[in-house]
Enzyme design. Structure first.
Site, PDB file in Angstrom:
ATOM      1  N   HIS A 224       9.652  -4.832   5.213  1.00 15.52           N
ATOM      2  CA  HIS A 224      10.750  -3.999   5.694  1.00 15.52           C
ATOM      3  C   HIS A 224      12.027  -4.801   5.940  1.00 15.52           C
ATOM      4  CE1 HIS A 224      12.462  -0.362   7.306  1.00 15.52           C
ATOM      5  NE2 HIS A 224      12.796  -0.966   8.439  1.00 15.52           N
TER       6      HIS A 224
ATOM      7  N   SER B 100      17.205   0.732   5.980  1.00 18.12           N
ATOM      8  CA  SER B 100      16.407   1.514   6.925  1.00 18.12           C
ATOM      9  C   SER B 100      17.277   2.577   7.595  1.00 18.12           C
ATOM     10  CB  SER B 100      15.753   0.588   7.943  1.00 18.12           C
ATOM     11  OG  SER B 100      14.783   1.273   8.709  1.00 18.12           O
TER      12      SER B 100
ATOM     13  N   ASP C   7       6.474  -2.909   2.478  1.00 18.80           N
ATOM     14  CA  ASP C   7       7.134  -2.409   3.690  1.00 18.80           C
ATOM     15  C   ASP C   7       6.084  -1.894   4.673  1.00 18.80           C
ATOM     16  OD1 ASP C   7       8.648  -1.046   5.635  1.00 18.80           O
ATOM     17  OD2 ASP C   7      10.191  -0.527   4.181  1.00 18.80           O
TER      18      ASP C   7
END
Length: 311
Positions: free
Chosen positions: A275, A159, A243
């Site tokens: 995620h 991320s 996600d």
């Protein structure tokens, strides 16, 4: 008719003003979340709790900010790959220890976990400019160590950490052997429209069709899409298709940006990966994918091969 047009213009103007106010006042709180709700800034556990061999490392960023990190080793003299891990935006490195414990076992590697400025025990306040300096300080530290194979440093970012890692990798082609990106966004400019949909008409990255009149207000754009195309090292893209934070299309766009010129790129999807839990949902396939990537692109140089090359 005139009153209708006026009302429309006032409405649009109100949205723009509201968007500007939100960006100016709260953008750092949206991008950087050092403390999870209900928890404290301090570490909930340390590697010792998981019986991991580690050392506390204290660094100074180039602008003088004091940083904390954990260097976790497989063995005291492990010459395997060393993973420089950059975490997501929320929480601190202690929240990633269980995943790192498995990573060390499965990949037979060392792991260096950096606390960004403002996170964990590190001083300062997070910003793109500052965190980029922090990442460089971590890599410089690893590159100067004599107890690891410095030719086998792999940057792994998830991320926000993917944006951090991509920038670091691009800037250090001689120090980073390979890059792994997991559930990473194209840019914060694009993510603004995901988190606050009405902003997508006024903020966007290079592929956006909107006027992008508020882009100048974004202090941490983290435009990974503009950076990956400049990376020549091998890149592994790990994408969780469930996600719920970063649309999987972002990872596809990142891959498309670099694959046309960098033939050492691999894109792998995990149908059940969300995620934060793609490493769990992916199971054995997840770890085997990384293991194979490192084995193919960051191979161990045998001592007899090195001696032969020196002759």
């Amino acid at each position: 008719m005139v009153s209708y047009v006026s009302a429309l213009l006032y409405g649009v103007g109100g949205i723009v003003v509201a968007g500007m106010a939100l960006l100016v006042a709260f953008q750092e709180k949206l991008v950087y979340v050092p403390v999870l709700p209900g928890l404290t800034k301090s570490y909930s556990i340390t590697p010792a709790r998981l019986r991991l061999l580690y050392e506390d490392v204290w660094l100074r960023s180039s602008d003088g900010v004091r940083l904390h990190a954990w260097f976790i080793k497989l063995l005291p003299e492990c010459r395997g790959p060393t993973v420089l891990f950059f975490q997501e935006n929320a929480g601190n490195i202690a929240h990633r220890l269980e995943m790192v414990r498995i990573m060390i076992q499965r990949l037979q590697c060392n792991v260096f976990m950096l606390s960004y400025r403002g996170y964990g025990a590190s001083d300062g306040y997070p910003s793109q400019h500052g965190i980029a300096k922090d990442a460089q300080a971590a890599l410089d530290h690893l590159s100067q160590r004599t107890d690891i194979d410095t030719s086998r440093i792999v940057v792994f970012g998830r991320s926000l950490g993917g944006a951090v890692g991509a920038q670091l990798t691009k800037n250090n082609p001689d120090k980073v052997a390979a890059l792994i990106l997991e559930n990473t966004f194209t840019s914060i400019l694009d993510m603004a429209g995901v988190l606050l949909p009405f902003l997508k008409w006024f903020i966007g990255g290079t592929g956006s069709k909107g006027p992008k009149i508020l882009n100048f207000l974004v202090r941490s754009p983290w435009s990974t899409i503009d950076i990956v195309g400049q990376i020549n090292q091998p890149i592994l893209f790990l994408s969780g298709l469930q996600d719920e934070m970063v649309p999987p299309s972002h990872m596809q766009m990142l891959y498309a940006k670099v694959a046309s010129h960098n033939r050492k790129c691999i894109f792998v999807e995990f149908p059940n990966g969300m995620h934060m839990d793609t490493w769990l949902a992916g199971g054995d396939h997840y770890w085997r994918t990384i293991q194979q990537f490192i084995g193919n692109h960051v191979p161990e140089i045998k001592e007899h091969e090195s001696s032969h090359d020196d002759k």
